[in-house]
Structure formats: C-alpha cells, structure tokens
Design a protein around this motif. Structure first.
Motif, mmCIF file in Angstrom:
data_model
loop_
_atom_site.group_PDB
_atom_site.id
_atom_site.type_symbol
_atom_site.label_atom_id
_atom_site.label_comp_id
_atom_site.label_asym_id
_atom_site.label_seq_id
_atom_site.Cartn_x
_atom_site.Cartn_y
_atom_site.Cartn_z
ATOM 1 N N MET A 67 -0.708 60.858 -31.212
ATOM 2 C CA MET A 67 0.215 60.308 -30.238
ATOM 3 C C MET A 67 0.359 61.320 -29.106
ATOM 4 N N SER A 68 1.026 60.924 -28.075
ATOM 5 C CA SER A 68 1.080 61.773 -26.900
ATOM 6 C C SER A 68 2.234 61.335 -26.020
ATOM 7 N N ILE A 69 2.270 61.916 -24.845
ATOM 8 C CA ILE A 69 3.308 61.509 -23.898
ATOM 9 C C ILE A 69 3.169 60.020 -23.571
ATOM 10 N N GLN A 70 1.945 59.511 -23.569
ATOM 11 C CA GLN A 70 1.740 58.082 -23.299
ATOM 12 C C GLN A 70 2.382 57.237 -24.394
ATOM 13 N N ALA A 71 2.230 57.693 -25.644
ATOM 14 C CA ALA A 71 2.845 56.967 -26.757
ATOM 15 C C ALA A 71 4.364 56.993 -26.646
ATOM 16 N N VAL A 72 4.918 58.123 -26.209
ATOM 17 C CA VAL A 72 6.365 58.227 -26.053
ATOM 18 C C VAL A 72 6.836 57.355 -24.888
ATOM 19 N N LYS A 73 6.050 57.292 -23.824
ATOM 20 C CA LYS A 73 6.401 56.395 -22.713
ATOM 21 C C LYS A 73 6.432 54.946 -23.193
ATOM 22 N N GLU A 74 5.451 54.569 -23.999
ATOM 23 C CA GLU A 74 5.425 53.213 -24.565
ATOM 24 C C GLU A 74 6.650 52.977 -25.447
ATOM 25 N N TYR A 75 7.023 54.012 -26.178
ATOM 26 C CA TYR A 75 8.198 53.925 -27.053
ATOM 27 C C TYR A 75 9.465 53.662 -26.236
ATOM 28 N N PHE A 76 9.580 54.353 -25.090
ATOM 29 C CA PHE A 76 10.780 54.229 -24.262
ATOM 30 C C PHE A 76 10.756 53.011 -23.328
#
Length: 160
Positions: A1-10
């Motif tokens: 996971m990555s910052i992109q995954a966290v952006k998707e999460y938010f």
C-alpha cells in the motif's frame, strides 16, 4: 500500500485532498516536525507490534516511548516490534510511512492517551513524506481504533 492507497481510503470521507505531500522526509518524528513546522510531540507516530501473531498498531504522541510494563499489562505479552519487512507485509505500509489508515484486514489499531493533550495531531499517510492534520476524535474515527490505551512514558510532566 502507499500514499495512493491512503488517498483512496480517505476519498469516501471527503478528506483525500487534506493529505499533505511534503517536499521533505517525514519518516521520523524529528523530520516530520521540521517539515510540518510543529513540535515533535504533535506527530502521531504509528508503532507496529506483533501480538498473538497479529499486527497491532499503537498510535502515540511523538514524545512518547513505549513503557514495557504498561504494554504487557495492556496486551498480556512483551512488546515486540515488527521488522520493516513484517510491517510492510502484515500492515501494508513501509516503515517511515506506517499509519493507521488503509491497513490490511485484521490489523488492530489502538490510540495512546499521550495524544489527548493536543487539539490537532499529524499522523503519516502511507509514505515517508506525508501527513494529515486531524483532531483526536477524527483520528479515532478514521483509524477505526479499537480504543484508547495507556502504554507510553516520557510524555507526562512528572516523567520529564
């Protein structure tokens, strides 16, 4: 996971645009505080542990240190941090960007009471140069924390 995954999460929470992508590294408390222009204690560092063969995250204030006796009282075993390889494999984020958002299923998140003295704290967001400003209530909600724990030392005035 990555910052992109966290952006998707938010994204469904309407908060993905609030993620700060910094020009400088935020991989340590000191670097994050410098990059964000805040005191190190406000950095909500996420520590990863192996408890009963599962990944457990404890998010605490940047000036807190895990107290082994308190940890053992809470989790009924000695504190054993995940290796960088275990953290990436079990949690889904690389060390330096470990955060309580967008983690793999089964990862338990706890928040340490050391954070409660601040109105705003800054957890990472999946990379070594990211953060988001959150209240403790938002951190609790967005991280799906299982609860508040008291497992850190060195942050109380009487411990200085």
């Amino acid at each position: 996971m990555s910052i992109q995954a966290v952006k998707e999460y938010f994204r469904p929470l309407g908060r993905e645009k609030d993620i700060l992508e910094l020009d400088a590294s935020s991989a340590t408390v000191e670097l994050a505080a410098k990059a964000l222009g805040c005191e190190g204690a406000r950095i909500a560092k996420t520590l990863s542990f192996l408890v009963d063969e599962k990944a457990v995250l404890v998010v605490c204030a940047g000036d807190g240190k895990v107290d082994n006796a308190r940890f053992k009282a809470q989790f009924h075993q000695k504190a054993k941090m995940l290796t960088p390889e275990q953290a990436e494999e079990m949690v889904g984020h690389k060390v330096g960007g470990v955060c309580p958002f967008g983690v793999k299923p089964g990862v338990e998140v706890y928040l340490d009471v050391s954070l409660k003295r601040f109105d705003i704290v800054y957890p990472a967001c999946g990379s070594a140069n990211s953060a988001i400003a959150l209240t403790c209530e938002e951190l609790e909600e967005y991280s799906h924390a299982r609860g508040w724990v008291d497992v850190c030392k060195n942050w109380r005035p009487d411990e200085q």
